[in-house]
Design a protein around this motif. Structure first.
Motif, PDB file in Angstrom:
ATOM      1  N   UNK A  22       0.863  -1.172   0.000  1.00 46.10           N
ATOM      2  CA  UNK A  22       0.000   0.000   0.000  1.00 46.10           C
ATOM      3  C   UNK A  22       0.903   1.226   0.000  1.00 46.10           C
ATOM      4  N   UNK A  23       0.804   2.022  -1.035  1.00 45.21           N
ATOM      5  CA  UNK A  23       1.615   3.228  -1.171  1.00 45.21           C
ATOM      6  C   UNK A  23       0.738   4.455  -1.004  1.00 45.21           C
ATOM      7  N   UNK A  24       1.338   5.512  -0.535  1.00 47.90           N
ATOM      8  CA  UNK A  24       0.620   6.789  -0.550  1.00 47.90           C
ATOM      9  C   UNK A  24       0.638   7.307  -1.978  1.00 47.90           C
ATOM     10  N   UNK A  25      -0.214   8.241  -2.272  1.00 44.96           N
ATOM     11  CA  UNK A  25      -0.232   8.857  -3.611  1.00 44.96           C
ATOM     12  C   UNK A  25       1.133   9.466  -3.907  1.00 44.96           C
ATOM     13  N   UNK A  26       1.700  10.167  -2.929  1.00 46.54           N
ATOM     14  CA  UNK A  26       3.011  10.806  -3.126  1.00 46.54           C
ATOM     15  C   UNK A  26       4.093   9.785  -3.408  1.00 46.54           C
ATOM     16  N   UNK A  27       4.085   8.670  -2.677  1.00 44.87           N
ATOM     17  CA  UNK A  27       5.085   7.632  -2.905  1.00 44.87           C
ATOM     18  C   UNK A  27       4.979   7.063  -4.310  1.00 44.87           C
ATOM     19  N   UNK A  28       3.766   6.810  -4.749  1.00 43.98           N
ATOM     20  CA  UNK A  28       3.571   6.272  -6.090  1.00 43.98           C
ATOM     21  C   UNK A  28       4.024   7.273  -7.151  1.00 43.98           C
ATOM     22  N   UNK A  29       3.685   8.543  -6.975  1.00 43.25           N
ATOM     23  CA  UNK A  29       4.086   9.554  -7.955  1.00 43.25           C
ATOM     24  C   UNK A  29       5.599   9.696  -8.033  1.00 43.25           C
ATOM     25  N   UNK A  30       6.275   9.675  -6.889  1.00 43.33           N
ATOM     26  CA  UNK A  30       7.739   9.764  -6.887  1.00 43.33           C
ATOM     27  C   UNK A  30       8.350   8.518  -7.531  1.00 43.33           C
ATOM     28  N   UNK A  31       7.772   7.364  -7.268  1.00 41.91           N
ATOM     29  CA  UNK A  31       8.257   6.128  -7.875  1.00 41.91           C
ATOM     30  C   UNK A  31       8.100   6.172  -9.394  1.00 41.91           C
ATOM     31  N   UNK A  32       6.929   6.598  -9.868  1.00 44.14           N
ATOM     32  CA  UNK A  32       6.698   6.704 -11.315  1.00 44.14           C
ATOM     33  C   UNK A  32       7.656   7.704 -11.947  1.00 44.14           C
ATOM     34  N   UNK A  33       7.918   8.806 -11.259  1.00 43.60           N
ATOM     35  CA  UNK A  33       8.883   9.790 -11.755  1.00 43.60           C
ATOM     36  C   UNK A  33      10.252   9.142 -11.940  1.00 43.60           C
ATOM     37  N   UNK A  34      10.671   8.328 -10.962  1.00 43.41           N
ATOM     38  CA  UNK A  34      11.988   7.677 -11.066  1.00 43.41           C
ATOM     39  C   UNK A  34      12.017   6.686 -12.229  1.00 43.41           C
ATOM     40  N   UNK A  35      10.917   5.986 -12.468  1.00 42.35           N
ATOM     41  CA  UNK A  35      10.860   5.061 -13.601  1.00 42.35           C
ATOM     42  C   UNK A  35      10.974   5.801 -14.932  1.00 42.35           C
ATOM     43  N   UNK A  36      10.203   6.859 -15.073  1.00 39.17           N
ATOM     44  CA  UNK A  36      10.214   7.629 -16.314  1.00 39.17           C
ATOM     45  C   UNK A  36      11.589   8.237 -16.551  1.00 39.17           C
ATOM     46  N   UNK A  37      12.183   8.812 -15.507  1.00 40.53           N
ATOM     47  CA  UNK A  37      13.475   9.474 -15.669  1.00 40.53           C
ATOM     48  C   UNK A  37      14.630   8.501 -15.867  1.00 40.53           C
ATOM     49  N   UNK A  38      14.425   7.222 -15.571  1.00 37.91           N
ATOM     50  CA  UNK A  38      15.494   6.243 -15.794  1.00 37.91           C
ATOM     51  C   UNK A  38      15.460   5.667 -17.207  1.00 37.91           C
ATOM     52  N   UNK A  39      14.448   6.014 -17.987  1.00 36.17           N
ATOM     53  CA  UNK A  39      14.325   5.510 -19.358  1.00 36.17           C
ATOM     54  C   UNK A  39      15.115   6.428 -20.297  1.00 36.17           C
ATOM     55  N   UNK A  41      15.304   6.629 -23.441  1.00 33.35           N
ATOM     56  CA  UNK A  41      14.564   7.115 -24.607  1.00 33.35           C
ATOM     57  C   UNK A  41      13.773   8.385 -24.279  1.00 33.35           C
ATOM     58  N   UNK A  42      13.368   8.539 -23.021  1.00 36.02           N
ATOM     59  CA  UNK A  42      12.574   9.701 -22.627  1.00 36.02           C
ATOM     60  C   UNK A  42      13.438  10.870 -22.144  1.00 36.02           C
ATOM     61  N   UNK A  43      14.760  10.658 -22.079  1.00 35.13           N
ATOM     62  CA  UNK A  43      15.643  11.727 -21.609  1.00 35.13           C
ATOM     63  C   UNK A  43      15.899  12.788 -22.680  1.00 35.13           C
ATOM     64  N   UNK A  44      15.653  12.450 -23.941  1.00 36.04           N
ATOM     65  CA  UNK A  44      15.745  13.427 -25.030  1.00 36.04           C
ATOM     66  C   UNK A  44      14.786  12.991 -26.131  1.00 36.04           C
ATOM     67  N   UNK A  45      13.693  13.714 -26.245  1.00 33.47           N
ATOM     68  CA  UNK A  45      12.703  13.414 -27.278  1.00 33.47           C
ATOM     69  C   UNK A  45      12.472  14.658 -28.122  1.00 33.47           C
ATOM     70  N   UNK A  46      12.097  14.422 -29.358  1.00 27.26           N
ATOM     71  CA  UNK A  46      11.723  15.496 -30.271  1.00 27.26           C
ATOM     72  C   UNK A  46      10.278  15.226 -30.675  1.00 27.26           C
ATOM     73  N   UNK A  47       9.424  16.210 -30.446  1.00 22.35           N
ATOM     74  CA  UNK A  47       7.994  16.043 -30.659  1.00 22.35           C
ATOM     75  C   UNK A  47       7.477  17.139 -31.588  1.00 22.35           C
ATOM     76  N   UNK A  48       6.636  16.742 -32.562  1.00 22.99           N
ATOM     77  CA  UNK A  48       6.029  17.692 -33.484  1.00 22.99           C
ATOM     78  C   UNK A  48       4.554  17.828 -33.140  1.00 22.99           C
ATOM     79  N   UNK A  49       4.058  19.068 -33.141  1.00 23.32           N
ATOM     80  CA  UNK A  49       2.645  19.288 -32.867  1.00 23.32           C
ATOM     81  C   UNK A  49       2.274  20.750 -32.975  1.00 23.32           C
ATOM     82  N   UNK A  50       1.029  21.038 -32.637  1.00 22.78           N
ATOM     83  CA  UNK A  50       0.517  22.404 -32.683  1.00 22.78           C
ATOM     84  C   UNK A  50       0.417  22.954 -31.268  1.00 22.78           C
TER      85      UNK A  50
END
Length: 135
Positions: A22-39, A41-50
């Motif tokens: 059972x995680x707190x919302x804050x714990x889960x958000x910090x954990x997800x942040x660490x997962x995303x930042x360890x990838x 491919x996501x450390x440098x992306x180029x995105x096209x849009x409006x």
């Protein structure tokens, strides 16, 4: 585990299996942040849009949404990067943004932290010149 170093709720996480944790919302958000930042491919992306909802705040930070026909992405460009722009971004412009994806733990939302923004089609100097002529 990652959350074992974080402040624990009343019930200790150490005695629970992963599926029972059972995680707190804050714990889960910090954990997800660490997962995303360890990838890498996501450390440098180029995105096209409006650009949509483009706003510049008194802090100098730029907040906006990038959209295409099927999705949207929240973006922030901090003052240090925004100060290097050679054109004035506006809602409705087609652009290419370079940056990194991360999670903002307070809101639990991922966003693109933009370090560079280029107009699609005409170069940034041409767009700046056209904008100057409009004034």
């Amino acid at each position: 585990m990652f959350w074992e170093r974080m402040p624990l709720p009343r019930r200790s996480l150490r005695n629970l299996r992963m599926s029972d944790t059972v995680l707190s919302v804050s714990q889960l958000n910090v954990y997800l942040k660490s997962l995303v930042e360890s990838d890498p491919m996501l450390s440098r992306v180029v995105v096209r849009g409006e650009l949509s909802n483009y706003k510049i705040y008194p802090s100098g930070h730029h907040y906006f949404t990038m959209k295409d026909a099927e999705g949207s992405l929240k973006c922030v460009m901090f003052r240090s990067s925004a100060g290097k722009l050679r054109f004035r971004p506006e809602s409705g412009m087609s652009v290419t943004a370079t940056g990194r994806i991360s999670v903002y733990p307070r809101d639990g939302a991922y966003q693109l932290y933009v370090t560079d923004l280029m107009p699609e089609g005409a170069g940034d100097l041409q767009v700046a010149f056209e904008q100057l002529k409009e004034r």
